[in-house]
Design an enzyme around this catalytic site. Structure first.
Site, short mmCIF file in Angstrom:
data_model
loop_
_atom_site.label_atom_id
_atom_site.label_comp_id
_atom_site.label_asym_id
_atom_site.label_seq_id
_atom_site.Cartn_x
_atom_site.Cartn_y
_atom_site.Cartn_z
N ARG A 1 -57.86 41.07 81.26
CA ARG A 1 -57.48 41.49 82.63
C ARG A 1 -56.72 42.80 82.48
O ARG A 1 -56.42 43.26 81.38
CB ARG A 1 -56.71 40.40 83.40
N GLY A 2 -56.37 43.39 83.64
CA GLY A 2 -55.74 44.72 83.62
C GLY A 2 -56.84 45.75 83.82
O GLY A 2 -57.88 45.71 83.14
N ALA A 3 -56.59 46.70 84.75
CA ALA A 3 -57.66 47.59 85.20
C ALA A 3 -58.38 48.35 84.07
O ALA A 3 -59.62 48.29 83.97
CB ALA A 3 -57.10 48.56 86.24
N ARG B 1 -64.83 41.47 89.55
CA ARG B 1 -63.53 41.61 90.23
C ARG B 1 -63.59 42.88 91.10
O ARG B 1 -64.00 43.93 90.61
CB ARG B 1 -62.38 41.68 89.22
N GLN C 1 -48.29 37.06 84.57
CA GLN C 1 -48.57 38.12 83.59
C GLN C 1 -47.28 38.71 83.02
O GLN C 1 -47.26 39.15 81.86
CB GLN C 1 -49.39 39.25 84.24
N ASP D 1 -54.21 49.35 90.00
CA ASP D 1 -55.62 48.96 89.90
C ASP D 1 -56.54 49.94 90.61
O ASP D 1 -57.71 50.05 90.30
CB ASP D 1 -55.82 47.56 90.48
N ASN E 1 -51.84 47.30 93.35
CA ASN E 1 -51.42 46.74 92.07
C ASN E 1 -51.13 45.26 92.31
O ASN E 1 -51.26 44.76 93.44
CB ASN E 1 -50.19 47.49 91.52
N LYS E 2 -50.75 44.58 91.27
CA LYS E 2 -50.51 43.14 91.35
C LYS E 2 -49.65 42.76 92.56
O LYS E 2 -48.67 43.43 92.85
CB LYS E 2 -49.85 42.70 90.04
O1 MRU Z 1 -54.99 40.47 87.93
P1 MRU Z 1 -54.67 41.37 86.77
O2 MRU Z 1 -53.82 40.72 85.72
O3 MRU Z 1 -55.90 42.02 86.20
O4 MRU Z 1 -53.79 42.53 87.41
C1 MRU Z 1 -53.31 43.53 86.58
C2 MRU Z 1 -52.45 44.51 87.28
O5 MRU Z 1 -52.20 44.42 88.46
C3 MRU Z 1 -51.99 45.68 86.46
O6 MRU Z 1 -50.72 46.09 86.85
C4 MRU Z 1 -52.98 46.84 86.63
O7 MRU Z 1 -54.28 46.41 86.37
C5 MRU Z 1 -52.65 47.99 85.74
S1 MRU Z 1 -52.97 47.60 84.07
C6 MRU Z 1 -52.69 48.96 83.11
#
Ligand code: MRU
Length: 349
Positions: A45-47, A88, A197, A238, A248-249
């Site tokens: 996970r993470g963009a 996603r 996370q 994201d 973002n999250k």
């Molecule tokens: O749902 P996730 O864990 O994929 O969400 C991740 C985030 O919101 C991060 O902050 C974002 O992707 C930036 S990662 C460098």
């Protein structure tokens, strides 16, 4: 370096982020469908990590194809891209990576490339994205590290670290760089309900690096800010819209408002692949709604009564007016973001 994902002769190897921090185990995806599954289930996970994973997914699909020519492979290629794009919706890096593969394949096809060449070039492109991602994190880290205070508490939300990228991290790359510059940073990591996370992943990777870290529940940030313990906030993104609004999250927006109220700088760190100039404002960013079980249950145990209403948006949008600076590998952008983003985009062309 934390092995978030890597290409192996068997397939793409992922550290299983659903099991961290208690268990360090790995999953090998041997088909593009399995890559799609690990993205959906958040093993990865993470963009930026999602984007590069999808690129390797396309490479796996090409490797396994029995098509004899690029022409014959074309419908299969479209199917692979569609499956990966359907995983996603919010992180634009996913679509950026797939689009980059589509452009490459269209070019190869127009030149009548052999299937062997298609396989080789698609894999090489995925490797290039992997390397570029780490380089971008290091560069934005150096830019952003300089913005952090010489000492004091820095709050982050979710995990925008090595685990969310191919290595080093975006927001956590900024923190790592500040520490490498000799700054005495103490990280406050929001636990980040419901997927945790922050509590699980940010805490794991920063303590592994010996960076002093304290996990707080999401609802503690205001109180710590009022007590003067937070000198800056840095988060990832994201998708950043053309006017500087960013997704973002879920919970990032709360933190941004709190930072503004307490006069604390609020930074967003992201590679250029997270910037979506086609999306004019944050209102147009698609927000993923995830399974209610993530809210109703924890560790297999039910927390909420049967029949209660639940919502689980995975992201929120922070309006640009709360953002002190956007930190990218191309430099640090300041408001008005509609102008600074456009200028930096044009300068790179
Ligand atoms: O749902 P996730 O864990 O994929 O969400 C991740 C985030 O919101 C991060 O902050 C974002 O992707 C930036 S990662 C460098």
């Amino acid at each position: 370096m934390i092995p978030t994902l890597s290409w192996t002769p068997e397939g793409v190897r992922f550290i299983d982020q659903t099991r961290l921090p208690l268990e360090e185990s790995y999953v090998v995806a041997t088909t593009y469908e399995q890559v799609a599954d690990v993205i959906v289930t958040m093993v990865v996970r993470g963009a930026p990590a999602i984007g590069v994973s999808a690129a390797y997914g396309v490479a796996l699909g090409a490797q396994h194809s029995e098509s004899e020519s690029a022409e014959r492979f074309a419908p299969e290629f479209d199917k692979i891209c569609a499956r990966l794009a359907g995983t996603r919706p919010t992180a634009v890096n996913l679509f950026w990576a797939i689009d980059r593969m589509k452009k490459l394949f269209a070019d190869l096809r127009s030149k009548g490339a052999s299937m062997a060449e298609v396989k080789e070039r698609i894999l090489a492109e995925a490797h290039a994205m992997y390397d570029e991602d780490i380089a971008a994190c290091k560069t934005m880290g150096a830019f952003g590290g300089a913005l952090l205070p010489d000492e004091g508490g820095v709050l982050t939300h979710c995990n925008a670290g090595a685990l969310a990228t191919c290595g080093y991290g975006t927001a956590l790359g900024v923190i790592r760089s500040a520490v490498e510059q000799g700054k005495q940073i103490h990280v406050y990591a929001d636990e980040t309900r419901p997927f945790l996370q922050g509590a699980r992943l940010t805490a794991w990777e920063l303590t592994a690096d010996g960076i002093p870290t304290t996990v707080i529940c999401d609802n503690m940030a205001a109180s710590l800010m009022r007590a003067g313990k937070i000198k800056a906030v840095v988060v990832g993104a994201d998708r950043i819209a053309a006017n500087g609004d960013f997704a973002n999250k879920i919970g990032t927006y709360n933190v941004a408002i709190l930072a503004k109220e307490h006069g604390i700088p609020f930074y967003c760190a992201a590679p250029w692949s997270t910037i979506d100039m086609e999306t004019s404002t944050g209102d147009a960013i698609p927000i993923e709604e995830r399974n209610q079980v993530e809210v109703t249950h924890h560790g297999g145990k039910q927390l909420t009564p049967h029949g209660v209403g639940i919502c689980n948006p995975a992201f929120d949008v922070t309006p640009a007016k709360y953002v002190s600076a956007i930190i990218t590998e191309r430099g640090v952008l300041r408001a008005p973001y509609a102008e600074s983003l456009r200028e930096m985009e044009m300068a790179a062309q």
